[in-house]
Design an enzyme around this catalytic site. Structure first.
Site, PDB file in Angstrom:
ATOM      1  N   GLY A  15       0.832  -1.212   0.000  1.00  0.00           N
ATOM      2  CA  GLY A  15       0.000   0.000   0.000  1.00  0.00           C
ATOM      3  C   GLY A  15       0.858   1.250   0.000  1.00  0.00           C
ATOM      4  O   GLY A  15       1.840   1.329   0.735  1.00  0.00           O
ATOM      5  N   ARG A  76       0.900  -5.246  -5.048  1.00  0.00           N
ATOM      6  CA  ARG A  76       1.063  -6.413  -4.183  1.00  0.00           C
ATOM      7  C   ARG A  76       1.279  -7.574  -5.147  1.00  0.00           C
ATOM      8  O   ARG A  76       0.478  -7.772  -6.052  1.00  0.00           O
ATOM      9  CB  ARG A  76      -0.185  -6.630  -3.329  1.00  0.00           C
ATOM     10  CG  ARG A  76      -0.520  -5.431  -2.439  1.00  0.00           C
ATOM     11  CD  ARG A  76      -1.615  -5.760  -1.459  1.00  0.00           C
ATOM     12  NE  ARG A  76      -2.322  -4.562  -1.004  1.00  0.00           N
ATOM     13  CZ  ARG A  76      -1.967  -3.816   0.023  1.00  0.00           C
ATOM     14  NH1 ARG A  76      -0.893  -4.106   0.719  1.00  0.00           N
ATOM     15  NH2 ARG A  76      -2.678  -2.772   0.384  1.00  0.00           N
ATOM     16  N   ASP A 107       5.037  -4.420   6.137  1.00  0.00           N
ATOM     17  CA  ASP A 107       5.548  -5.731   6.563  1.00  0.00           C
ATOM     18  C   ASP A 107       5.516  -6.789   5.464  1.00  0.00           C
ATOM     19  O   ASP A 107       6.410  -7.634   5.388  1.00  0.00           O
ATOM     20  CB  ASP A 107       4.856  -6.217   7.846  1.00  0.00           C
ATOM     21  CG  ASP A 107       3.358  -6.311   7.716  1.00  0.00           C
ATOM     22  OD1 ASP A 107       2.818  -5.838   6.705  1.00  0.00           O
ATOM     23  OD2 ASP A 107       2.724  -6.868   8.631  1.00  0.00           O
ATOM     24  N   THR A 130       4.167   3.126   5.403  1.00  0.00           N
ATOM     25  CA  THR A 130       2.763   2.731   5.553  1.00  0.00           C
ATOM     26  C   THR A 130       2.084   3.726   6.478  1.00  0.00           C
ATOM     27  O   THR A 130       2.704   4.192   7.439  1.00  0.00           O
ATOM     28  CB  THR A 130       2.604   1.305   6.128  1.00  0.00           C
ATOM     29  OG1 THR A 130       1.247   1.157   6.604  1.00  0.00           O
ATOM     30  CG2 THR A 130       3.534   1.023   7.296  1.00  0.00           C
ATOM     31  N   ASP A 132      -0.211   3.048   8.470  1.00  0.00           N
ATOM     32  CA  ASP A 132      -0.732   2.374   9.669  1.00  0.00           C
ATOM     33  C   ASP A 132       0.177   2.470  10.893  1.00  0.00           C
ATOM     34  O   ASP A 132      -0.266   2.218  12.008  1.00  0.00           O
ATOM     35  CB  ASP A 132      -0.978   0.890   9.369  1.00  0.00           C
ATOM     36  CG  ASP A 132      -2.181   0.695   8.456  1.00  0.00           C
ATOM     37  OD1 ASP A 132      -2.956   1.651   8.290  1.00  0.00           O
ATOM     38  OD2 ASP A 132      -2.334  -0.407   7.909  1.00  0.00           O
ATOM     39  N   ASP A 134       2.460   0.457  11.829  1.00  0.00           N
ATOM     40  CA  ASP A 134       2.413  -0.844  12.519  1.00  0.00           C
ATOM     41  C   ASP A 134       3.699  -1.648  12.338  1.00  0.00           C
ATOM     42  O   ASP A 134       3.680  -2.863  12.281  1.00  0.00           O
ATOM     43  CB  ASP A 134       1.216  -1.662  11.997  1.00  0.00           C
ATOM     44  CG  ASP A 134       1.260  -1.901  10.503  1.00  0.00           C
ATOM     45  OD1 ASP A 134       2.081  -1.263   9.817  1.00  0.00           O
ATOM     46  OD2 ASP A 134       0.480  -2.730  10.016  1.00  0.00           O
ATOM     47  N   ARG A 176      -6.154  -1.789   9.639  1.00  0.00           N
ATOM     48  CA  ARG A 176      -6.623  -3.171   9.510  1.00  0.00           C
ATOM     49  C   ARG A 176      -6.337  -3.981  10.776  1.00  0.00           C
ATOM     50  O   ARG A 176      -7.172  -4.726  11.244  1.00  0.00           O
ATOM     51  CB  ARG A 176      -5.856  -3.764   8.322  1.00  0.00           C
ATOM     52  CG  ARG A 176      -6.476  -4.888   7.647  1.00  0.00           C
ATOM     53  CD  ARG A 176      -5.706  -5.285   6.415  1.00  0.00           C
ATOM     54  NE  ARG A 176      -4.378  -4.676   6.288  1.00  0.00           N
ATOM     55  CZ  ARG A 176      -3.684  -4.710   5.171  1.00  0.00           C
ATOM     56  NH1 ARG A 176      -4.175  -5.274   4.117  1.00  0.00           N
ATOM     57  NH2 ARG A 176      -2.481  -4.180   5.102  1.00  0.00           N
TER      58      ARG A 176
HETATM   59  O1  F6P Z   1      -1.698   0.641   3.965  1.00  0.00           O
HETATM   60  C1  F6P Z   1      -2.375  -0.137   4.922  1.00  0.00           C
HETATM   61  C2  F6P Z   1      -3.829   0.045   4.750  1.00  0.00           C
HETATM   62  O2  F6P Z   1      -3.987   1.406   4.792  1.00  0.00           O
HETATM   63  C3  F6P Z   1      -4.761  -0.628   5.751  1.00  0.00           C
HETATM   64  O3  F6P Z   1      -5.081   0.113   6.881  1.00  0.00           O
HETATM   65  C4  F6P Z   1      -5.956  -0.945   4.902  1.00  0.00           C
HETATM   66  O4  F6P Z   1      -6.718  -1.979   5.417  1.00  0.00           O
HETATM   67  C5  F6P Z   1      -5.321  -1.305   3.615  1.00  0.00           C
HETATM   68  O5  F6P Z   1      -4.205  -0.451   3.488  1.00  0.00           O
HETATM   69  C6  F6P Z   1      -6.177  -1.266   2.401  1.00  0.00           C
HETATM   70  O6  F6P Z   1      -5.362  -1.289   1.275  1.00  0.00           O
HETATM   71  P1  F6P Z   1      -5.772  -1.824  -0.171  1.00  0.00           P
HETATM   72  O7  F6P Z   1      -7.125  -1.322  -0.465  1.00  0.00           O
HETATM   73  O8  F6P Z   1      -4.705  -1.256  -1.051  1.00  0.00           O
HETATM   74  O9  F6P Z   1      -5.718  -3.312  -0.097  1.00  0.00           O
END
Ligand code: F6P
Length: 328
Positions: A15, A76, A107, A130, A132, A134, A176
């Site tokens: 992301g 991804r 991660d 990121t 998040d 995290d 998430r």
């Molecule tokens: O980058 C992490 C995040 O922001 C999470 O909090 C969220 O669940 C996720 O990305 C959603 O990403 P995508 O829609 O790209 O799968």
């Protein structure tokens, strides 16, 4: 400087987050400064497998420090999870004469880097990107600060309309697995309640707290809900639940979604990205590998990537307490 590293690649993966461009710029310019060749890899590990590379020089990264997203694109990549995919990636890196790479991501991206490093003994350094926050081994990830500012700005606006109509709003924010955005933005925007994955205080407590808010004369209420909260209900179900059990409230829902990932990076994220890019290249040139650059006590640090992935970030208990006191 190790004589072995003559060509360093940089990629963004997973992301996206604001500050990634500033980090790319920093890696590219540090390479130029150190007189090392720099190669951009497009579309994360997918581009590595396909040899989607471009030579970069100091001028290739003009005017990107202020841009959200990533000029290198992100993806991804399932193929990189397979030995065949990683073999193709390795072949492409060798073909291009690349000696090491810097991966900017979260991660999932670091797990890929670690496996690849183990299989091919290929030098790699990670930069945590990121929203998040995290990742273990750094107090701040790139994009977290910007995302917080975005969320707080949105909630301030929601507060205006909530207060005009004496309404309660459930606002869903990203996170998430963790509640760092929810907790920090919640305190920053003066939310009445904050629901995070790390603490499930139960729905009864939520009802009691909302009842108290109303009785204390508050004209509006904002409940921030992290995506991954463990109440067992999503924001729309929470709305229905509260309407059913506390009909005194007129409830609305706002899901902030991917806007939290976009926008110009804050000054903090730009500076952090610039520092981390320099540190990443310097680490590779010093012969270091399989480490992640982090920031702790405002000092740049290097943490083994496997620890960064496996270690869990802790929610700030003191901030939870502050939030409770502030909602009096
Ligand atoms: O980058 C992490 C995040 O922001 C999470 O909090 C969220 O669940 C996720 O990305 C959603 O990403 P995508 O829609 O790209 O799968």
């Amino acid at each position: 400087m190790s004589s072995k590293i003559n060509k360093i690649a940089v990629l963004t993966s997973g992301g996206d987050s604001p500050g990634m461009n500033a980090a790319i710029r920093s890696v590219v310019r540090t390479c130029a400064y150190m007189k090392v060749e720099c190669i951009a890899i497009y579309r994360g590990y997918q581009g590595m497998i396909e040899g989607d590379f471009k030579v970069m020089d100091a001028r290739s990264v003009n005017n990107i420090i202020n841009k959200g997203g990533t000029i290198l694109k992100s993806a991804r990549c399932d193929d990189f999870r397979t030995p065949e995919g990683r073999k193709k990636a390795h072949d492409e890196l060798l073909k291009a004469g690349i000696d090491a790479f810097v991966v900017i991501g979260g991660d999932g991206s670091f797990t890929g880097a670690m496996v690849f490093n183990k299989e091919y003994n290929f030098p790699v350094i990670g930069i945590p990107g990121t929203i998040d926050n995290d990742i273990f081994g750094t107090t701040f990830t790139l994009g977290f600060d910007t995302a917080l500012n975005t969320v707080v700005e949105c909630i301030d606006k929601i507060r205006d309309t909530a207060s005009s109509h004496n309404r309660l709003f459930f606002v869903e924010v990203m996170g998430r697995d963790v509640g760092h955005i929810a907790l920090n933005a919640g305190v920053g925007a003066g939310a009445e309640e904050i629901l995070i994955p790390e603490e499930n205080l139960g729905l009864d407590r939520l009802l009691e707290s909302l009842k108290r808010s109303k009785e204390s004369g508050k004209s509006s209420s904002i409940v921030i809900v992290a995506e991954g909260d463990k109440s067992g209900k999503n924001v729309f179900e929470l709305k229905e639940y509260v309407e059913e059990h506390l009909p005194i409230y007129d409830v609305r829902v706002s899901v902030l979604g991917h806007m939290q990932r976009g926008g110009a990076p804050s000054c903090y994220d730009r500076v952090l990205a610039s520092r981390m890019g320099v540190k990443a290249v310097e680490a590779l040139l010093a012969g270091k590998t399989s480490l992640m650059v982090g920031i702790q006590d405002n000092k740049l640090t290097l943490t083994p990537i496997n620890k960064a992935i496996k270690g869990h970030t802790k929610i700030d208990k003191e901030l939870i307490r502050v939030s409770e006191i502030m909602t009096t």
